[in-house]
Design a protein around this motif. Structure first.
Motif, short mmCIF file in Angstrom:
data_model
loop_
_atom_site.label_atom_id
_atom_site.label_comp_id
_atom_site.label_asym_id
_atom_site.label_seq_id
_atom_site.Cartn_x
_atom_site.Cartn_y
_atom_site.Cartn_z
N LYS A 10 0.82 -1.21 0.00
CA LYS A 10 0.00 0.00 0.00
C LYS A 10 0.86 1.26 0.00
CE LYS A 10 -3.73 2.07 2.68
NZ LYS A 10 -4.51 1.98 3.92
N VAL A 11 1.89 1.29 0.83
CA VAL A 11 2.68 2.51 1.00
C VAL A 11 3.93 2.50 0.12
CG1 VAL A 11 3.84 3.97 2.69
CG2 VAL A 11 1.87 2.61 3.38
N ALA A 12 4.63 1.35 0.13
CA ALA A 12 5.93 1.32 -0.55
C ALA A 12 5.82 0.92 -2.01
CB ALA A 12 6.86 0.37 0.19
N GLY A 13 4.66 0.41 -2.42
CA GLY A 13 4.50 0.08 -3.84
C GLY A 13 5.27 -1.14 -4.29
N VAL A 14 5.32 -2.15 -3.43
CA VAL A 14 5.94 -3.41 -3.83
C VAL A 14 4.84 -4.46 -3.90
CG1 VAL A 14 7.58 -5.22 -3.19
CG2 VAL A 14 8.08 -2.84 -2.66
N SER A 15 4.72 -5.14 -5.03
CA SER A 15 3.73 -6.21 -5.04
C SER A 15 4.41 -7.50 -5.47
CB SER A 15 2.56 -5.87 -5.96
OG SER A 15 2.96 -5.98 -7.28
N ARG A 16 3.75 -8.61 -5.18
CA ARG A 16 4.43 -9.88 -5.41
C ARG A 16 3.46 -10.94 -5.94
NH1 ARG A 16 5.99 -13.47 -0.37
NH2 ARG A 16 6.24 -14.90 -2.11
N THR A 17 4.04 -12.00 -6.48
CA THR A 17 3.26 -13.19 -6.80
C THR A 17 3.85 -14.33 -5.98
OG1 THR A 17 4.68 -13.89 -8.60
CG2 THR A 17 2.90 -12.40 -9.16
N PHE A 18 3.19 -15.47 -6.05
CA PHE A 18 3.60 -16.57 -5.18
C PHE A 18 4.05 -17.78 -6.00
CE2 PHE A 18 0.82 -13.90 -2.81
CZ PHE A 18 1.39 -13.86 -1.55
N GLN A 19 4.92 -18.57 -5.35
CA GLN A 19 5.43 -19.77 -6.02
C GLN A 19 4.29 -20.75 -6.31
OE1 GLN A 19 8.74 -21.26 -3.87
NE2 GLN A 19 9.14 -22.92 -5.28
N ASN A 20 3.47 -20.99 -5.27
CA ASN A 20 2.24 -21.76 -5.50
C ASN A 20 1.13 -20.74 -5.64
OD1 ASN A 20 2.81 -21.00 -2.92
ND2 ASN A 20 1.62 -22.62 -1.96
N ILE A 21 0.59 -20.65 -6.84
CA ILE A 21 -0.30 -19.55 -7.20
C ILE A 21 -1.37 -19.32 -6.13
CG2 ILE A 21 -1.89 -18.75 -8.98
CD1 ILE A 21 -0.50 -20.70 -10.87
N ARG A 22 -1.55 -18.07 -5.77
CA ARG A 22 -2.59 -17.73 -4.79
C ARG A 22 -3.58 -16.77 -5.41
NH1 ARG A 22 -2.19 -18.77 0.44
NH2 ARG A 22 -0.31 -19.80 1.20
N LEU A 23 -4.52 -17.34 -6.16
CA LEU A 23 -5.58 -16.50 -6.72
C LEU A 23 -6.80 -16.62 -5.84
CD1 LEU A 23 -5.26 -17.34 -10.50
CD2 LEU A 23 -4.74 -15.18 -9.42
N PHE A 24 -7.76 -15.70 -6.04
CA PHE A 24 -9.05 -15.85 -5.38
C PHE A 24 -9.90 -16.70 -6.31
CE2 PHE A 24 -7.58 -11.46 -4.23
CZ PHE A 24 -7.07 -11.84 -3.01
N SER A 25 -9.81 -18.02 -6.13
CA SER A 25 -10.32 -18.91 -7.18
C SER A 25 -11.83 -18.84 -7.34
CB SER A 25 -9.87 -20.34 -6.90
OG SER A 25 -10.33 -20.74 -5.64
N GLY A 26 -12.54 -18.46 -6.28
CA GLY A 26 -14.00 -18.40 -6.39
C GLY A 26 -14.50 -17.07 -6.96
N LEU A 27 -13.62 -16.11 -7.12
CA LEU A 27 -14.00 -14.83 -7.72
C LEU A 27 -13.67 -14.90 -9.21
CD1 LEU A 27 -12.66 -12.22 -5.13
CD2 LEU A 27 -14.62 -13.71 -4.96
N THR A 28 -14.36 -14.09 -10.00
CA THR A 28 -14.06 -14.11 -11.42
C THR A 28 -12.71 -13.42 -11.67
OG1 THR A 28 -15.11 -12.01 -11.90
CG2 THR A 28 -16.51 -13.96 -11.98
N VAL A 29 -12.21 -13.60 -12.88
CA VAL A 29 -10.93 -13.00 -13.24
C VAL A 29 -10.97 -11.49 -13.04
CG1 VAL A 29 -9.41 -12.57 -15.21
CG2 VAL A 29 -10.37 -14.85 -14.84
#
Lengths: 462, 292
Positions: free
Chosen positions: B92-111
Motif C-alpha cells: 500500500k505505502v511502498a508500492g511493492v507487489s508480489r506473486t507466489f510460487q504456489n499460485i494464490r488466486l481468489f479462485s472463487g472470484l471471477t478474473v
C-alpha cells in the motif's frame, strides 16, 4: 432384440431379488438386538426382556422391499431417462428458466407484502394471529439473523459460533435502555445495532490472529460468556427471571398498540380490539429490516470492502500481498454482521415484551449457522429458503396433531424437532453439498454475468 | 568524472544491506547485500534451498529479518525501510507487489473481480471508506469505472480478456500465472516481485511470459524475480544475483554470471578443491574465462 430385452429384464429381476434378500438379511442382523428384543422393568422392579418379532419383521420387510423396488424399478427408470436425455442431445445445463424461477424474487416479495392480509382473509382476525406471528415473524427473524451471520461466515469466511451473543446484546440493550431511560423503539433500534456492532469489534480484536477451528471455539466461548453474564449480573439483568414488561413498538409515535393508551391504533381507526394489528405491524417492521439487511449486503458486496471480505475468504495471504489491511477488513465484517444481529435482537425484545438468557443459548447460534450453511454460504435467496424450511418446518411440527393418532397420545412432535432438523440437514447436504444455492453471483462483469460454480469458491479458513 | 557514470544513470530502487535471517539454529540468509536497479529486471537465482524465497519473503514483509536493512526508494524520492513496515503496507505505502510460487488466486472470484480486489485501496478511498459509496455518490461510480478500465488494460496485456467473467479457478495453469501477474500490476507497484513465474509453464507459455515481463519493465516498473528456468533468466534479466546457502556467490550481467566458475560449481556440484583449482587456473591465465 426382443430376446435380449427379455433376458435383461429377467436378469434385472434376479438381481433385484438377490439384493432385496441381502438388504433384508443386513436389516435383520442390525435390528435383531435393537428392535427384536426389548428390555423393561416388571412389577418387581426386575429387568426382564421380551421379543418383538412383529416389529422386527416390519423393519426387515421395509428394507428388503425397499431395496427390491429401488434396484428393480426405480433405478432402471432413472437410467433410461438419463439415457434418453443424453440421446436427445439436449444438455442439462440450459439457461432456460421458467417464469416462476426468473421472477422468483419479485413473486416472493409481493407474496410477503400481502401475506398478513391474506392470512386475515383466510383465517379470520384471531385465526391469522398464529400465521402472522409464529410463521411470518418467527421465520423473518431467523432470515434476518442468518443474513447477518452470512456476512461473517458466508462472505468473510470467519466461522462464528457465538453469533447469538450479538442478538442478546441487541435484545438487552433495548430492554434495559427502554426500562431505565424510557427511550422509544425507533431510537433504540439503531442504538442496539450500534452497541452490538461495538461488541462485534470487541470480540474481533482478540480473535484476529485465530483461524478455523480455533476461531470457532473462541467465538463459541464469547457467546457463552455473554449468556453467563446475563444470568449472573442479577442487579442489572435480573438473572434468569429476565426482564418483562418491555415497551411495545409504536407507529412512529403516532399510534400506540397499548390497549389502555388513548391513541390506540384500533380505537383511532374504529376497529375491533385485537392484538393482530400489532403483530401485523411487527411483521412489516421485520420485513423492512430484512430488506434493509439484504440491500446493505448486496450493495456492500459491490463495494471494495465486500470484495475484500470475499477475497479474505478465498486467500488471506494474497489479500495482504495486495495491500489489503486484513485486520480492519475482519473487524468490519464482525461489526457489520453483529450490527444486524443487534437490530434483530432489539426487534425480538419489542415483539416478545420479555427477554431472558433462555432465548440466547448456543443452540440458537447453531440453528442460525445451520441455516446459513444449508442455504448456501453467501447466497441470500438460498438462506431465506433454508430459514423457511427449517424454522417453518419446526413450527409446522406443532400443528401436526394427527401424528398423535399414529404414535399414541403421549407423542409430542415438537420434542422431535431437533431430530428432524438434523435428519433434514443430512439429507440436504447429501444431495446439495453446497447448500440450496451453491453458486455465487459475481459482483462485476465485463461482458456477461455468469454464476460461479460452488466448486471454485472456498469456505474460508477462519 | 562524467564519463564513468554511464552505468550509474540508473539509480537503485531496492537496496538490500547485510540481510540475515535465522530460523532457530538455521541460517537461511547470511549477510546478504545486493541492489536492484530502477527499470531493470533483476533475477535472483540459486540452487534449491539457497534461500531465494526467504529473501523474497523478507522483502515483501512475510518474514521479519533477523538483521539487516531493506531500503526501497520510490520515484518521488521517498524512501521506505521495508523491514519496519507492516505486511500490507509494503504494497500500500511502498508500492511493492508480489506473486507466489504456489499460485494464490481468489479462485472463487471471477478474473475481473480478482483484478478489482487488487485495486482495493484506491477504490476504498474513492468510496469514502464505504460510507459515501453506499449512498451512491458519483465519485465512487467514476472510480469503479476507472478500476474496470484498468483491469481491462491488464487483461489485454495478459491475454485474458475472453476469460474475464470466468472464475479464476477455472483457468489453465499458465493463464493463472499470467492472471496473478496482472493482479499484482493492478495495485500499481513500482517494484514487482515474481516468485518463479515460469514454473510449470510449457515453452510456448514461457515465451509469452517473457514478452509480458518485458512489457511491464518497459512501462517503468522494476522487476525482481526468482527463477529456476535459465532460458527465462538469461533471456530477459538485466542483472542476476546468485545465492548459495544463503550467501551471494555472484552478481552481475547474465553473461558474467553464466561464466562464473563459482556459479557453475554451485549448479553442477563440483568439489570445493576443484573450484579452487579452476580459480587458480583462471588467475594464471591457463584457461580463458568463458570456456569453463
Amino acid at each position: 432384440m426382443a430376446y435380449t430385452t427379455e433376458n435383461n429384464q429377467s436378469g434385472l429381476m434376479a438381481k433385484a431379488v438377490k439384493e432385496g434378500i441381502f438388504a433384508g438379511l443386513i436389516a435383520f442382523g442390525m435390528f435383531l438386538l435393537f428392535v427384536g428384543i426389548e428390555t423393561y422393568q416388571d412389577i418387581n422392579n426386575q429387568l426382564v426382556w421380551r421379543t418383538r418379532w412383529g416389529l422386527l419383521a416390519v423393519f426387515v420387510a421395509v428394507a428388503a422391499i425397499g431395496r427390491f423396488v429401488t434396484v428393480g424399478f426405480i433405478k432402471p427408470h432413472l437410467d433410461s431417462r438419463k439415457l434418453a436425455k443424453a440421446k436427445s442431445g439436449v444438455l442439462e445445463i440450459s439457461d432456460e428458466k421458467g417464469f416462476f424461477r426468473t421472477h422468483f424474487l419479485k413473486i416472493a416479495l409481493v407474496f410477503l407484502l400481502c401475506y398478513p392480509f391474506l392470512a386475515m382473509l383466510i383465517f379470520g382476525r384471531q385465526g391469522s394471529l398464529k400465521y402472522v406471528d409464529n410463521f411470518g415473524i418467527q421465520i423473518l427473524i431467523y432470515v434476518m439473523l442468518a443474513w447477518g451471520l452470512n456476512i461473517v461466515v458466508g462472505l468473510a469466511g470467519l466461522l462464528d459460533l457465538g453469533y447469538v451473543a450479538f442478538y442478546a446484546v441487541g435484545a438487552y440493550s433495548y430492554a434495559l435502555l427502554s426500562a431505565h431511560f424510557g427511550f422509544s423503539f425507533w431510537l433504540l433500534l439503531p442504538m442496539a445495532g450500534i452497541l452490538a456492532g461495538l461488541w462485534g469489534i470487541i470480540l474481533g480484536f482478540p480473535v484476529l490472529r485465530l483461524r478455523g477451528d480455533y476461531l470457532a471455539i473462541v467465538t463459541l466461548a464469547f457467546g457463552e460468556i455473554i449468556r453467563l453474564v446475563l444470568i449472573n449480573w442479577t442487579d442489572v439483568t435480573r438473572g434468569t427471571f429476565g426482564i418483562s414488561g418491555i415497551e411495545k413498538a409504536t407507529f412512529f409515535g403516532i399510534w400506540s398498540f397499548d390497549a389502555g393508551a388513548p391513541n390506540n391504533f384500533a380505537k383511532v381507526w374504529g376497529l375491533p380490539t385485537s392484538s393482530v394489528y400489532y403483530k401485523m405491524f411487527l411483521f412489516y417492521i421485520i420485513l423492512a429490516l430484512c430488506m434493509l439487511t439484504a440491500y446493505v449486503t448486496i450493495r456492500l458486496r459491490r463495494m471494495p470492502i465486500g470484495r475484500a471480505w470475499e477475497a479474505l475468504r478465498e486467500d488471506e495471504i494474497a489479500c495482504r500481498s495486495l495491500g489489503i489491511n486484513t485486520v480492519t477488513t475482519k473487524l468490519t465484517a464482525f461489526a457489520t454482521g453483529a450490527m444486524f444481529g443487534g437490530f434483530a435482537g432489539s426487534f425480538f425484545a419489542a415483539r416478545q415484551g420479555f427477554v431472558s438468557p433462555e432465548s440466547f443459548v448456543f443452540l440458537e447460534s447453531a440453528v442460525i449457522l445451520a441455516i446459513v450453511v444449508l442455504g448456501g454460504m453467501g447466497s441470500l435467496t438460498g438462506i431465506a429458503i433454508a430459514a423457511v424450511v427449517m424454522v417453518g418446518g419446526t413450527e409446522l411440527l406443532r400443528e401436526m396433531e394427527f401424528l398423535k393418532h399414529v404414535f399414541g397420545p403421549d407423542f409430542t412432535p415438537e420434542l422431535y424437532r431437533m431430530l428432524l432438523f438434523g435428519l433434514a440437514m443430512i439429507i440436504v447436504m447429501l444431495f446439495k453439498p453446497r447448500g440450496f444455492v451453491g453458486t455465487r453471483e459475481p459482483t462485476a462483469f465485463l461482458k456477461e454475468r455468469k454464476a460461479v460454480s460452488g466448486s471454485f469458491t472456498k469456505e474460508g479458513h477462519g | 568524472m562524467t564519463t564513468g557514470t554511464t552505468t550509474m544513470t540508473k539509480d537503485s530502487i531496492l537496496k538490500v544491506e547485510r540481510l540475515s535471517m535465522k530460523f532457530g539454529g538455521l541460517m537461511a540468509i547470511n549477510d546478504l547485500s545486493f541492489e536492484a536497479k530502477r527499470g531493470e529486471i533483476t533475477a535472483l537465482i540459486g540452487p534449491n534451498g539457497a534461500g531465494k524465497t526467504t529473501v523474497f519473503n523478507c522483502i515483501t514483509g512475510f518474514y521479519k529479518p533477523t538483521m539487516g536493512m531493506i531500503t526501497l526508494s520510490r520515484d518521488n524520492g521517498k524512501e521506505f525501510l521495508l523491514e519496519r513496515l507492516r505486511d500490507f503496507e509494503i504494497n500500500k505505502v511502498a508500492g511493492v507487489s508480489r506473486t507466489f510460487q504456489n499460485i494464490r488466486l481468489f479462485s472463487g472470484l471471477t478474473v475481473l473481480e480478482n483484478l478489482l480486489v487488487a485495486q482495493h485501496n484506491v477504490l476504498m478511498k474513492a468510496s469514502g471508506f464505504t460510507i459515501l459509496g453506499l449512498l451512491g455518490l458519483p465519485t465512487y461510480k467514476n472510480a469503479a469505472k476507472a478500476a474496470i478500465e484498468k483491469a481491462q488494460y491488464w487483461l489485454e496485456m495478459a491475454d485474458l480478456v475472453d476469460r474475464a467473467d470466468d472464475p479464476a479457478g477455472d483457468l489453465s495453469y499458465g493463464a493463472q500465472r499470467r492472471l496473478e501477474i496482472a493482479r499484482a500490476m493492478c495495485t500499481g507497484p513500482e517494484l514487482l516481485c515474481l516468485d518463479e513465474p515460469a514454473a510449470g509453464l510449457n515453452p510456448k507459455e514461457s515465451l509469452t511470459l517473457n514478452t509480458l515481463l518485458r512489457a511491464i519493465r518497459d512501462q517503468g516498473t522494476s522487476l525482481l524475480l526468482i527463477e529456476h528456468d535459465m532460458s527465462v533468466v538469461m533471456e530477459i534479466s538485466d542483472h542476476v544475483v546468485v545465492l548459495e546457502y544463503g550467501q551471494k556467490i555472484s552478481d552481475g550481467t547474465p553473461d558474467h554470471v553464466k561464466n562464473d566458475p563459482k556459479v557453475i560449481a554451485a549448479y553442477l556440484g563440483v568439489e570445493d578443491d576443484e573450484v579452487e583449482e579452476i580459480e587458480e587456473k583462471l588467475d594464471k591465465g591457463i584457461i580463458e574465462e568463458g570456456t569453463v
